[in-house]
Design an enzyme around this catalytic site. Structure first.
Site, PDB file in Angstrom:
ATOM      1  N   ASP A  11      -5.514  -6.866  -0.546  1.00 47.97           N
ATOM      2  CA  ASP A  11      -4.691  -7.736   0.288  1.00 47.97           C
ATOM      3  C   ASP A  11      -4.934  -7.302   1.732  1.00 47.97           C
ATOM      4  OD1 ASP A  11      -2.490  -9.544   0.999  1.00 47.97           O
ATOM      5  OD2 ASP A  11      -1.383  -7.694   1.389  1.00 47.97           O
ATOM      6  N   ASP A  13      -2.712  -8.148   5.188  1.00 47.78           N
ATOM      7  CA  ASP A  13      -1.564  -7.715   5.977  1.00 47.78           C
ATOM      8  C   ASP A  13      -0.611  -6.875   5.131  1.00 47.78           C
ATOM      9  OD1 ASP A  13      -0.145  -7.503   8.297  1.00 47.78           O
ATOM     10  OD2 ASP A  13       0.872  -9.417   8.110  1.00 47.78           O
TER      11      ASP A  13
END
Length: 223
Positions: A11, A13
């Site tokens: 992922d 952020d």
């Protein structure tokens, strides 16, 4: 703790980078422009979801496209506010480009702007533009595995958000949760670490051996 894999999926952020201050600034300005109050934000799950889904929860249907374009413009303009989280650059620099991908709920333009701000240029990126169903649906992670040419069962996902961890489980992938955003009790994964500074990888022809220092053995969840 050691885990083996053929590819690592990250992922963005909250996992590789932090754009928290930028996000807060931009959504605050956006909310003023579109007349969205604090109470409305409080009832919406914001982190780990595509902006268009968030916008659709907050404005009338006829304004979604325009409002989503506006928040993207604000966030791209403020991408310089992004910071690499501990361990990110060191870990990614140790990996062959064909063995890792970024899987984000942001648009491609926004994700690349934020990553470029910390000197990260992924060879494979799956963004909101590439999919029809976002996390917690498995589509984003399955697409990343397909683009890398790796069996989903041999992918290891790094995520900071419950919605992303659910997506990884639905894709049949093991996962490592980071406590950068949510408390430990909300993170159901195969292992839990504070951040990527606790992660190192040995690369060989046989695959990747992932070492997790001081990891908390997780409790995988089926729900």
């Amino acid at each position: 703790m050691k885990l083996s894999a053929d590819a690592l999926l990250f992922d963005n952020d909250g996992t590789l980078i932090s754009s928290l201050r930028s996000v807060e600034r931009c959504w605050r300005q956006w909310a003023v422009e579109y007349g969205v109050g604090a109470e409305d934000f409080a009832r919406i799950e914001l982190h780990g979801r595509p902006s268009v889904e968030i916008v659709a929860d907050l404005v009338p249907p006829g304004r979604v496209t325009e409002a989503n374009t506006r928040i993207e413009e604000l966030e791209i303009a403020d991408a310089a506010g992004t910071e690499a989280l501990p361990g990110t650059v060191r870990l990614l620099d140790s990996l062959p480009a064909a063995r890792w991908a970024v899987v984000t709920s942001a648009t491609r333009r926004l994700a690349l702007a934020r990553l470029a701000g910390v000197g990260v240029r992924p060879g494979t990126l799956v963004a909101a533009d590439d999919i029809t169903r976002g996390k917690p649906d498995p589509e984003p992670f399955l697409l990343a595995a397909a683009r890398l040419g790796v069996d989903p069962a041999r992918c290891l996902v790094f995520e900071d958000a419950p919605v992303g961890l659910r997506s990884a489980r639905a894709a049949g992938m093991r996962s490592v949760a980071l406590t950068t955003t949510y408390p430990r009790e909300r993170l159901h994964a195969d292992a839990v670490v504070t951040d990527l500074s606790q992660v190192s990888v040995q690369v060989s022809d046989a695959g990747l051996e992932v070492l997790l220092e001081d990891a908390d053995p997780g409790a995988p969840s089926t729900h």
